[in-house]
Structure formats: C-alpha cells, structure tokens
Design a protein around this motif. Structure first.
Motif, short mmCIF file in Angstrom:
data_model
loop_
_atom_site.label_atom_id
_atom_site.label_comp_id
_atom_site.label_asym_id
_atom_site.label_seq_id
_atom_site.Cartn_x
_atom_site.Cartn_y
_atom_site.Cartn_z
N ARG A 155 -2.80 -2.07 5.12
CA ARG A 155 -3.87 -2.41 6.07
C ARG A 155 -4.05 -3.92 6.18
O ARG A 155 -4.23 -4.46 7.27
N ASP A 156 -3.99 -4.58 5.01
CA ASP A 156 -4.12 -6.04 5.04
C ASP A 156 -2.97 -6.68 5.82
O ASP A 156 -3.18 -7.62 6.59
N ALA A 186 -1.74 4.02 -6.94
CA ALA A 186 -0.70 3.16 -6.38
C ALA A 186 -0.61 3.33 -4.87
O ALA A 186 -0.44 2.35 -4.12
N LEU A 187 -0.74 4.59 -4.41
CA LEU A 187 -0.70 4.85 -2.97
C LEU A 187 -1.89 4.21 -2.28
O LEU A 187 -1.75 3.62 -1.20
N ALA A 188 -3.08 4.33 -2.91
CA ALA A 188 -4.27 3.71 -2.32
C ALA A 188 -4.10 2.19 -2.26
O ALA A 188 -4.46 1.55 -1.27
N SER A 189 -3.52 1.63 -3.34
CA SER A 189 -3.27 0.19 -3.33
C SER A 189 -2.27 -0.20 -2.25
O SER A 189 -2.43 -1.20 -1.55
#
Length: 601
Positions: free
Chosen positions: A227-228, A218-221
């Motif tokens: 970033r997006d 979830a953190l990576a997402s």
C-alpha cells in the motif's frame, strides 16, 4: 402440489442446532486457540453433567448395585467430578477457559487418587476414562509442562494403587503379593506412549498455528508495504504529470507571449477605431472584435493555468472534438510555422469520452512536441479524429502522423518506458510518452505507434465513447442571487448583466457584509456567486461559506482547491474561472438554480 410434512420440523431442528452452536461459540475468550476449544469443552462438561447422574441412577435403580464401601467411594468421587464439571462450565461461559480446565483436571486427579488409595490399582484397570481424559485436556489446553506433570502424577497414583493391592494381598497371606503391582511397568509404558503422542501432536499443531500467525503477520506487513509503495507510486505519478506540465509550459512560453501580444494588438487597434470613428457599424464591429480578442486571451490564460497548476486526476465527460479544437492553437504554437499542423475532424456527430481532460491535452502536446523535434528539417503534422469500433466497443481514435525521421523497431518497443529517450542530455526527460500511456489507460483506452526509419511516425490514441452528460433544463429567469466581488468595476458589470437577464441580484465586496445580507434575506436567496480572493481571506479559503446551504459559483482563476473543499463538506459548487463573459455567469447561475430545484422535487 404435494409437500413434505417433515420439512417444517427439519427446518426448526436445523435452526435450533444453529442456535446451540452459536451459543457454544459465544464466549468472551480472546485467545484464538482457547476460542476453538471452548465449544468442545462445554459439550464435554454438559455430557458429564448428564451421564454421571444417569449412570448411577441406572446402577442403583435397575442393576441394584449394593452400597458397599467401594461403591460409596465411587459415588463420592463422581459427585466431586460432577461438581467440578458444573463449576468449569460456569467458568468457561465467563471466559476463564484455562482456569476451568485446571479445576476440572484437578478434580479428576483428586478423584483418581482417592479411588486408588481406597480400592487399589487392579480394580480400576477396566475403566481408564479419567486418566486418559486428564492427559488429553492437559496437552490440548494447559500446555506441555502441565501435560508431563499430569503423567508424573498418574504414575504416582498407579504406584499408590499397586502398593494398596500388594498390602491387601499380603494381609490375605497370598504367596506372591507383588503380583498386585505387576501391571505398573505396562501402564507406565502405555501412558508414556499416549503422553508422548499427545505432546508431539499438540506441539506440531501449535507450531503450525505459530507459523500461520507468522505468515499472517508477514502478509499484513507485505500488504502495508505494498500500500505504501502504491501510494508512493501514485504520488510519483502526480509529480511526473506536474513536471510534464511545467515542461510543456516552458516550451509554450514564447508562443503564449506572442499570442498575448497579438491579443493586445487587436484590442488596441479596435480601441483606436472606436476613438476615430463615429459610425455605428464600425463601433459595433470594433466592439465585437475586442470581445473576440478577449475570449482568445481568456482561453490562453485558462490553458496556462491548467498546465502550471498541480492537480490530481479529475475524470470528466467531454466532447473530444471540442477538446481538440481548444488545444489546436497551442499545437500550432509548438511550430515556427503554424500552418505545418493540419487538423482533420471526420466525426459527423459529437463523441464524448470520460477521462482527465488536462491529461488528454498534455498527451497531445507531448506527441506534437516530439513530432516537431523529429521534423527539424521540415514536414507536417496531421491530427485526425475518427470514430473507431474496437473489440465491440464504440470509441474515438485520435491519430497524429508526422513526416519526421521515424524510429527503429528497437526504439519503438521502448518508447513508453519511463526515462527512456533518444534525445541528447538536457533535451528531454524520457517521461512524456510514459505519461501519455498511463493517461490513456486511466481513461479505459490504449495507444499504439507505427514507425519506420525515414517514413515518419503515426500515433493512434483510442478511447471508449460514453453517453453525453445530461444538461438540466434552465430554471426560470428570475433567480435570486448574492454576488460577492471586491473589484468594483467587475462587480457593477456582473450586477448589471444579472439584472438585464431578469435575475434579482444583490452585491457586496466582503464576507462580513455577505453574511449580514444572507441573514437579512432569510430563505429568499437561491445562488451565491463569490470571488475566492476577498479582503480578509487567506489562500482563497472562504470560511464564511461553510455554514451556507445554497448552490455556490466560484469566479476565480484558481478556485479548484476551495471548490473541492466545499464539495467534500457537502456543498453544491461550480467553478467559472476568470475571465469569462457575463452571459456565461448568467447561464451558470440559472443551471445551478435549476439543479437545486430539481433535487428538491
């Protein structure tokens, strides 16, 4: 100085221990849980490989245990466990940790079955190492189903051992032979409790690990989404900046046309003087006047190109006073009466700042346009330049004060919010001051505003001062130059200017001949001067320069994109937008040659 004699040996011991730990962790296991179990399991296998032979050596050599039938069976099952431990260690070192655990647990269960079948239950109660070890390994490594399977197999073995004890006591005519199986209920309860605790603890640990993995994903997402969003924000910021530039160009279009008419009128008037007068003084004055008018027209076109071109943020070091002098004519063009703008430069020495120069100019134009709208009934805009020290940092402040209608405190607090505007629909976007604030922050500075209704408004823009850029010493005059320009008149003019300055120049009008001249000249050329819009090129892309390892001067009004491409490819590139004075090209060529020579020494 006294030294500790044990320090070297302690250091060597620590290095050896670190080496062992690295060796234990260096196994080709991909699963993160198994990777954590691998060092402990290897230590366990090594411990069994060492202690089992040592234990039997002690009992046979020191205690002198007689080799009875039960002792022979015990030695046999220990040999089986020892062999299984050796094979399991070999498997772990090759990454098959789960298979190694299956082999070792299976060997221990087979050994326990053999012991209970041959000796019985009661004589095995003193040492419960193997049964407990199988449960722990099954729970930690193999899984929940395997754990409870091991528990069921252990209960079957206990029942087998109890049956052997009952049969033995019955053969001896013991009055209560069932006493041989009396420990079965307590063993079943005890091992059930152990198995349940191991099951719940392992389940909790695995659940925590799964939750940690879920949170990590979830953190990576979230990071990817952030970033997006940051990329989208930067893209939107660039779009806003471009929109502001286009809006400013629209406002200045009338002033630009008026200024060009003035330039053309001056040139035409001087041209008539040249035709009607034969006096040298008049001719020289007319030529100088036409040159000045051409420079003014060049400044207008360069400003217009900068405002209408979509550009990313380009940080540069420049003199604030020079930037203000350059933008002053365009500030005056915003007003019907240019005398309503007063410029006051109170700097006694040049002050350099680092930011996007185009954004600074856009910021000043935005504020000046707002001042013009606020002074519909008349008034003056004062633009001042002061050296100001803020928070211990030397800097420069640009103050813009108008005599307009001012604003309330509620409006003042919101003026930097995007899309906030007090103008009628269709008269403003509410983006100008938001862009100004972002531009100042990007340059390490700040902006503040003071205003009261009926008292006008004062904007103060502050930027930290930076050292002036170093200017390299000019190279020798005889620079060897390749000039590529398709306009014949301009090519001849620039060729004569380079020759008059002492440079050795050759010229052509296309890329094919330029490549041939480069091959013929070998290593004698020092600088290439080229237009971006040559015959056979598309969108200003000069592919023939990709293989050229020489300093390049691009002489086009829109050469920034090609300059960035060549710079990214490792070329030393400089832009000199048209129109320019021939002396400016000579100076640029000499500086490029000097920089190239300095980088080689």
């Amino acid at each position: 100085m006294l030294t500790d004699p044990l320090r070297p040996s302690n250091s060597a011991l620590r290095d050896n221990l670190r080496g062992i730990v690295r060796w234990l962790r260096d196994v080709p296991v991909t699963d993160p849980i198994e990777r954590r179990h691998a060092p402990v399991l290897q230590v366990l296998m090594a411990f069994i490989l060492v202690t089992v032979p040592g234990n039997w050596a002690y009992h046979l050599a020191v205690v002198r245990t007689p080799m009875r039938r039960d002792v022979i069976v015990d030695v046999g099952v220990d040999v089986l466990v020892w062999s299984a431990a050796a094979f399991a260690l070999w498997l772990i070192r090759r990454g098959a940790l789960r298979r190694a655990t299956f082999v070792f647990v299976g060997a221990m269960l087979l050994s326990l079955t053999t012991m209970y079948a041959s000796i019985g239950l009661t004589r095995q109660l003193l040492d419960q190492t193997y049964p407990v070890l199988t449960i722990v390994l099954g729970g930690l490594v193999l899984g929940r189903r395997e754990l409870w399977t091991i528990y069921a197999l252990l209960m079957a073995m206990f029942c087998l051992g109890g049956l052997v004890d009952v049969m033995t006591l019955s053969g001896r005519a013991y009055p209560r032979p069932w006493i041989g199986a009396a420990n079965l209920p307590s063993l079943a309860i005890s091992y059930f409790a152990i198995t349940l605790v191991v099951d719940r603890c392992v389940a909790a640990l695995r659940g925590a690990l799964d939750e940690s993995r879920r949170l990590t994903r979830a953190l990576a997402s979230s990071n990817a989404t952030l970033r997006d969003e940051m990329t989208a924000r930067e893209r939107a910021q660039e779009n806003l900046l471009h929109a502001q530039k286009m809006e400013s160009v629209g406002r200045l279009a009338g002033g630009v046309a008026h200024d060009f008419n003035n330039v053309l009128a001056v040139i035409e008037g001087y041209a008539e003087q040249v035709q009607d007068s034969a006096e040298t003084a008049h001719l020289r004055e007319a030529v100088q006047g036409m040159a000045a008018a051409a420079r003014r027209g060049s400044a207008v076109t360069r400003r217009l190109l900068n405002f209408s071109r979509r550009e990313s943020i380009r940080m540069e070091v420049f003199d604030v006073a020079d930037a203000l002098r350059d933008i002053a004519p365009m500030l005056r063009q915003l007003f019907v009466d240019g005398s309503r703008v007063r410029i006051d430069d109170a700097l006694d020495t040049p002050r350099h700042v680092r930011m996007d120069r185009g954004q600074l100019e856009l910021s000043l134009l935005n504020i000046a346009a707002n001042a013009r709208d606020a002074m519909a009934s008349g008034g003056r805009l004062d633009v001042g330049l002061r050296a100001v020290r803020h928070a211990g940092v030397d800097g420069v402040a640009i103050e813009l004060r108008d005599e307009g209608e001012g604003m309330t405190e509620a409006v003042r607090r919101r003026i930097f919010e995007p899309y906030f505007t007090t103008k009628p629909a269709g008269s403003g976007t509410g983006l100008g001051l938001a862009v100004v604030r972002d531009a100042m922050h990007a340059g390490g500075g700040w902006i503040e505003v003071e205003s009261e209704p009926g008292e006008g408004t004062r904007f103060r823009l502050w930027l930290p001062a930076v050292p002036a850029p170093e200017v390299p010493e000019p190279a020798c005059a005889a620079v060897r130059v390749l000039l590529v320009e398709d306009d014949e008149d301009l090519r001849e003019l620039l060729l004569h200017a380079l020759d008059d300055a002492g440079c050795v120049a050759i010229a052509t009008d296309n890329a094919t001949d330029a490549l041939r001249l480069l091959r013929d000249a070998g290593d004698s050329l020092q600088v290439i001067v080229s237009d971006c819009h040559l015959p056979g090129t598309e969108h200003g892309r000069l592919a023939w320069l990709d293989a050229v390892d020489l300093p390049i001067v691009l002489i086009s009004a829109s050469a920034e994109a090609e300059a960035r491409r060549l710079h990214d490819a490792g070329r030393h590139v400089s832009c000199l937008p048209k129109p320019f004075a021939p002396t400016a090209l000579v100076d640029r060529v000499r500086r490029m040659a000097a920089n190239a020579q300095a980088s080689m020494t």
